[in-house]
Design an enzyme around this catalytic site. Sequence first.
Site, PDB file in Angstrom:
ATOM      1  CD  GLU A  56      -2.652   0.908   2.695  1.00  0.00           C
ATOM      2  OE1 GLU A  56      -2.844   1.906   3.394  1.00  0.00           O
ATOM      3  OE2 GLU A  56      -3.084  -0.227   2.982  1.00  0.00           O
ATOM      4  CG  ASP A  57       1.371   3.204   3.078  1.00  0.00           C
ATOM      5  OD1 ASP A  57       0.497   3.686   2.334  1.00  0.00           O
ATOM      6  OD2 ASP A  57       1.175   2.964   4.290  1.00  0.00           O
TER       7      ASP A  57
END
Length: 179
Positions: A56-57
Amino acid sequence: MIRKAALFAAKAHEGAVRKGSNIPYITHPMETAVIVSMITDDKEVIAAALLHDVIEDAGVSEEELREQFGGRVARLVVKESEDKSRTWEERKATTIKKLETAERDSKILALGDKLSNLRCTARDYMQIGDKVWERFHQKDPKMQCWYYTGVLKQLGDLADFPAYQEYALLCDFVFGARE
């Protein structure tokens, strides 16, 4: 596997900091893993806790996780990851909905992640009050309340664990007047 996951996550999150602070981002996955390890000794679930934000990041692919840590760890991380192309409300509604039917290991991972985040929010809330919401993409505390209490309801089958009980207390502390 846990040591390898910790090193992998540290490298993936290198240079990143927590919202509104200078605290290295890696402290969040580390804390998530500690919380998870107080519920289970399953090395793959603990490794997934360390890795839960790398897709996700940090731009890590599911394939890379599968190659490095196996299919189960990769699946757990994917289930915990949000689609950042969607709005905040869409992402959070999807998380709550997925938790309705999630397997126990996914729920344990979600509890570790959300409790770590809520601990940070509660600490900041004690120091700066409602200004804490200014650092979030979703600045409306009522929407944050909707999300965190929605997660709480979906994790009810973990209610016997101290981590769940702490999460419930922190929801009440941070959002009690907003429900």
